[in-house]
Design a protein around this motif. Structure first.
Motif, mmCIF file in Angstrom:
data_model
loop_
_atom_site.group_PDB
_atom_site.id
_atom_site.type_symbol
_atom_site.label_atom_id
_atom_site.label_comp_id
_atom_site.label_asym_id
_atom_site.label_seq_id
_atom_site.Cartn_x
_atom_site.Cartn_y
_atom_site.Cartn_z
ATOM 1 N N ASP A 43 -6.255 76.623 54.828
ATOM 2 C CA ASP A 43 -6.327 77.470 56.027
ATOM 3 C C ASP A 43 -7.067 78.776 55.741
ATOM 4 O OD1 ASP A 43 -4.808 75.668 57.616
ATOM 5 O OD2 ASP A 43 -3.015 76.318 56.534
ATOM 6 N N SER A 44 -7.005 79.206 54.469
ATOM 7 C CA SER A 44 -7.676 80.456 54.097
ATOM 8 C C SER A 44 -9.184 80.346 54.309
ATOM 9 C CB SER A 44 -7.398 80.764 52.625
ATOM 10 O OG SER A 44 -7.834 79.696 51.803
ATOM 11 N N HIS A 45 -9.729 79.132 54.365
ATOM 12 C CA HIS A 45 -11.176 78.944 54.513
ATOM 13 C C HIS A 45 -11.527 78.113 55.741
ATOM 14 C CE1 HIS A 45 -11.077 80.836 50.711
ATOM 15 N NE2 HIS A 45 -12.389 80.987 50.786
ATOM 16 N N GLY A 46 -10.612 78.110 56.722
ATOM 17 C CA GLY A 46 -10.812 77.269 57.899
ATOM 18 C C GLY A 46 -11.151 78.057 59.142
ATOM 19 N N VAL A 47 -10.451 77.753 60.251
ATOM 20 C CA VAL A 47 -10.769 78.349 61.555
ATOM 21 C C VAL A 47 -10.667 79.881 61.526
ATOM 22 C CG1 VAL A 47 -10.140 76.319 62.909
ATOM 23 C CG2 VAL A 47 -8.400 77.986 62.368
ATOM 24 N N TYR A 48 -9.926 80.395 60.558
ATOM 25 C CA TYR A 48 -9.837 81.840 60.341
ATOM 26 C C TYR A 48 -11.246 82.463 60.305
ATOM 27 C CZ TYR A 48 -9.247 86.015 57.398
ATOM 28 O OH TYR A 48 -9.304 87.280 56.877
ATOM 29 N N TYR A 49 -12.221 81.684 59.785
ATOM 30 C CA TYR A 49 -13.574 82.219 59.622
ATOM 31 C C TYR A 49 -14.403 82.194 60.903
ATOM 32 C CZ TYR A 49 -13.618 83.644 54.787
ATOM 33 O OH TYR A 49 -13.386 84.343 53.624
ATOM 34 N N PHE A 50 -13.895 81.617 62.012
ATOM 35 C CA PHE A 50 -14.627 81.728 63.294
ATOM 36 C C PHE A 50 -14.880 83.214 63.568
ATOM 37 C CE2 PHE A 50 -12.822 77.712 65.682
ATOM 38 C CZ PHE A 50 -13.411 76.894 64.729
ATOM 39 N N VAL A 51 -13.825 84.020 63.351
ATOM 40 C CA VAL A 51 -13.908 85.451 63.676
ATOM 41 C C VAL A 51 -14.707 86.204 62.604
ATOM 42 C CG1 VAL A 51 -12.541 87.553 64.043
ATOM 43 C CG2 VAL A 51 -11.775 85.373 65.010
ATOM 44 N N ARG A 52 -14.393 85.932 61.315
ATOM 45 C CA ARG A 52 -15.068 86.677 60.232
ATOM 46 C C ARG A 52 -16.583 86.446 60.256
ATOM 47 N NH1 ARG A 52 -10.315 87.917 59.853
ATOM 48 N NH2 ARG A 52 -11.151 89.248 61.459
ATOM 49 N N TYR A 53 -17.019 85.176 60.405
ATOM 50 C CA TYR A 53 -18.472 84.917 60.424
ATOM 51 C C TYR A 53 -19.118 85.548 61.660
ATOM 52 C CZ TYR A 53 -17.937 81.447 56.623
ATOM 53 O OH TYR A 53 -17.673 80.808 55.433
ATOM 54 N N SER A 54 -18.379 85.595 62.772
ATOM 55 C CA SER A 54 -18.938 86.211 63.987
ATOM 56 C C SER A 54 -19.178 87.698 63.749
ATOM 57 C CB SER A 54 -17.984 86.001 65.167
ATOM 58 O OG SER A 54 -17.853 84.618 65.406
ATOM 59 N N GLU A 55 -18.223 88.353 63.048
ATOM 60 C CA GLU A 55 -18.430 89.782 62.727
ATOM 61 C C GLU A 55 -19.701 89.932 61.881
ATOM 62 O OE1 GLU A 55 -13.640 90.772 62.379
ATOM 63 O OE2 GLU A 55 -14.825 90.610 60.547
ATOM 64 N N ARG A 56 -19.885 88.980 60.956
ATOM 65 C CA ARG A 56 -21.049 89.087 60.054
ATOM 66 C C ARG A 56 -22.362 88.765 60.769
ATOM 67 N NH1 ARG A 56 -17.946 86.485 54.778
ATOM 68 N NH2 ARG A 56 -16.162 87.882 55.038
ATOM 69 N N ILE A 57 -22.308 87.934 61.803
ATOM 70 C CA ILE A 57 -23.528 87.701 62.600
ATOM 71 C C ILE A 57 -23.854 88.995 63.344
ATOM 72 C CG2 ILE A 57 -24.498 86.443 64.580
ATOM 73 C CD1 ILE A 57 -22.762 84.010 63.685
ATOM 74 N N ARG A 58 -22.809 89.627 63.918
ATOM 75 C CA ARG A 58 -23.017 90.863 64.697
ATOM 76 C C ARG A 58 -23.540 92.006 63.830
ATOM 77 N NH1 ARG A 58 -18.469 89.503 67.379
ATOM 78 N NH2 ARG A 58 -17.109 90.900 66.225
ATOM 79 N N ASP A 59 -23.027 92.125 62.576
ATOM 80 C CA ASP A 59 -23.496 93.269 61.766
ATOM 81 C C ASP A 59 -24.775 92.934 60.982
ATOM 82 O OD1 ASP A 59 -22.900 92.019 59.322
ATOM 83 O OD2 ASP A 59 -21.035 93.095 59.011
ATOM 84 N N GLY A 60 -25.339 91.757 61.223
ATOM 85 C CA GLY A 60 -26.626 91.406 60.612
ATOM 86 C C GLY A 60 -26.502 90.805 59.219
ATOM 87 N N SER A 61 -25.286 90.611 58.711
ATOM 88 C CA SER A 61 -25.134 90.033 57.369
ATOM 89 C C SER A 61 -25.563 88.560 57.358
ATOM 90 C CB SER A 61 -23.671 90.092 56.916
ATOM 91 O OG SER A 61 -23.228 91.410 56.862
ATOM 92 N N ILE A 62 -25.208 87.834 58.410
ATOM 93 C CA ILE A 62 -25.616 86.422 58.518
ATOM 94 C C ILE A 62 -26.758 86.349 59.521
ATOM 95 C CG2 ILE A 62 -24.930 84.112 59.307
ATOM 96 C CD1 ILE A 62 -22.080 84.693 58.424
ATOM 97 N N ASP A 63 -27.889 85.805 59.091
ATOM 98 C CA ASP A 63 -29.015 85.599 60.007
ATOM 99 C C ASP A 63 -28.934 84.150 60.505
ATOM 100 O OD1 ASP A 63 -31.406 85.013 61.220
ATOM 101 O OD2 ASP A 63 -32.649 86.054 59.729
ATOM 102 N N PRO A 64 -28.567 83.946 61.774
ATOM 103 C CA PRO A 64 -28.308 82.581 62.256
ATOM 104 C C PRO A 64 -29.525 81.672 62.186
ATOM 105 C CG PRO A 64 -27.813 84.206 63.982
ATOM 106 C CD PRO A 64 -28.373 84.961 62.819
ATOM 107 N N LEU A 65 -30.742 82.278 62.150
ATOM 108 C CA LEU A 65 -31.964 81.468 62.215
ATOM 109 C C LEU A 65 -32.710 81.373 60.888
ATOM 110 C CD1 LEU A 65 -33.347 82.831 65.608
ATOM 111 C CD2 LEU A 65 -32.211 80.646 65.198
ATOM 112 N N ALA A 66 -32.281 82.149 59.875
ATOM 113 C CA ALA A 66 -33.055 82.204 58.620
ATOM 114 C C ALA A 66 -33.129 80.830 57.959
ATOM 115 C CB ALA A 66 -32.416 83.202 57.661
ATOM 116 N N LYS A 67 -34.266 80.571 57.290
ATOM 117 C CA LYS A 67 -34.452 79.279 56.604
ATOM 118 C C LYS A 67 -34.430 79.482 55.097
ATOM 119 C CE LYS A 67 -37.036 76.561 59.923
ATOM 120 N NZ LYS A 67 -37.837 77.273 60.888
ATOM 121 N N PRO A 68 -33.500 78.811 54.385
ATOM 122 C CA PRO A 68 -33.530 78.881 52.923
ATOM 123 C C PRO A 68 -34.826 78.264 52.394
ATOM 124 C CG PRO A 68 -31.552 77.736 53.737
ATOM 125 C CD PRO A 68 -32.453 77.928 54.898
#
Ligand SMILES: NC(=O)c1ccc[n+]([C@@H]2O[C@H](COP(=O)([O-])OP(=O)(O)OC[C@H]3O[C@@H](n4cnc5c(N)ncnc54)[C@H](O)[C@@H]3O)[C@@H](O)[C@H]2O)c1
Length: 343
Positions: A43-68
């Motif tokens: 559970d520590s790595h499950g749906v809990y991260y819906f919110v955490r990853y959303s915060e990181r998309i908003r603050d620019g940490s996660i780029d939803p479109l970037a290509k590795p």
């Protein structure tokens, strides 16, 4: 505690990431990996991260479109610049690449840097095992919250390790854990449930024994698992995950993006050694013998990976439990994003 069916939560997760600019296939994949973590009991790595990853998309940490992109490559190795794409996309690219190269050359190694949090590491090694390839994943976390053996201050992240081995009739053998006594997220889960934590998990900022799940937020630290033996692995994760790949180490000064992962995968094909069929047969024989070991009274002999498969079967039938606090945060997020929740 609320209980919801996995498929409904997966749809909700997909929608949450899609409306924040992620292409549908990516959004689906990230939601799927998080639901797999919840299904398998992490559970520590499950749906809990819906919110955490959303915060990181908003603050620019996660780029939803970037290509590795692969920036260095040989027949059996690759180094991937993740460009701060979602960590799950980068880790999956790495493991697919490693498996392909291992099938061609017997053994391979792939590293990733500029990689966001990849979630449950066992997802990727288990995927490799399902392709008949052994995979080891050495991961560092680029933020300090764990001390060293005998330490009195923060040094590393929770630096997880995972290894999966293909089996015949058994579910794949799977090692997947933080090199701290527990993953940081287990303390978040305890806070969500309003529970105390065992006293061997962490220390407060004065280095005192504590059962308070807030002590880690107030300057405390986690402990490495297994005394000096876990500590040895903790540093190995840092050396391979961070230093080998050029990723951020716990000792580096920058702290953003949060919870970055340096990832190093080693994969090998049993065909290059004893042969896949012979390997699967003897692996099954060995695991069967392990299962027959007489356990201590009231205990069970489990194969690493078995707790996850058992929980997965149970939760597929009965649903995934979510603490009220986590669920309320998801509802607030859905509201802000204009998503109607049907679970
Ligand atoms: N991406 C990151 O930065 C990051 C960091 C830390 C942890 N994590 C993830 O967090 C999750 C939880 O980590 P954790 O340290 O809390 O895991 P954990 O302490 O629950 O240990 C899980 C491992 O122990 C095995 N296991 C458990 N009980 C067993 C038994 N009785 N017999 C045999 N094997 C048994 C499981 O099969 C599994 O391999 C993992 O999926 C990990 O990848 C991710």
């Amino acid at each position: 505690m609320f209980i919801f069916q996995a498929k409904n939560l997966e749809k909700l997760g997909t929608e949450i990431f899609r409306v924040q600019g992620m292409p549908l296939e990516r959004a689906k994949f990230i939601a799927k990996t998080l639901i797999e973590a919840s299904l398998t009991g992490h559970d520590s790595h499950g749906v809990y991260y819906f919110v955490r990853y959303s915060e990181r998309i908003r603050d620019g940490s996660i780029d939803p479109l970037a290509k590795p992109r692969i920036i260095k490559e040989t027949a059996s190795t690759a180094l991937i610049d993740g460009h701060w794409a979602p960590g799950q996309i980068i880790a999956m690219d790495a493991v697919k690449n490693a498996v392909e190269k291992a099938k061609m050359h017997g053994i391979s190694a792939v590293g990733c840097f500029r990689c966001n949090h990849i979630g449950r590491v066992g997802y990727y090694t288990n995927w490799a095992a399902a392709q008949g390839v052994v995979a080891l994943m050495f991961v560092n976390v680029g933020n300090q919250n764990v001390t060293i053996f005998n330490g009195m201050e923060r040094a590393f992240g929770t630096n997880p390790f995972s290894a999966a081995v293909p089996t015949g009739n058994f579910k794949p053998f799977l090692i997947d854990y933080a090199t701290s006594v527990v993953a940081d997220g287990k303390i978040n889960v305890a806070r969500s449930k309003g529970e105390k934590i065992p006293t061997h998990w962490s220390r407060n900022k004065k280095g005192e024994i504590t059962d308070d799940p807030y002590a880690i937020k107030e300057g405390g630290w986690l402990l490495p698992f297994g005394e000096h033996k876990g500590y040895c692995l903790q540093i190995l994760m840092e050396l391979l995950g961070a230093i080998m790949t050029g990723s951020r180490s716990g000792f580096d000064e920058e702290e953003m993006p949060p919870s970055t992962n340096g990832v190093f995968v080693i994969a090998f094909d049993p065909e290059a050694f004893v042969g896949l069929d012979a390997f699967l047969k003897r692996t099954d024989d060995l695991l069967q013998k392990v299962k027959k070991i007489k356990p201590e009274p009231g205990k069970r002999a489990l194969i690493p990976g078995e707790p996850e498969w058992e929980t997965r079967e149970k939760r597929l039938k009965k649903g995934i439990p979510i603490p009220e606090d986590t669920w309320n945060q998801i509802l607030e997020l859905a509201d802000v994003l204009g998503i109607e929740v049907h679970v």
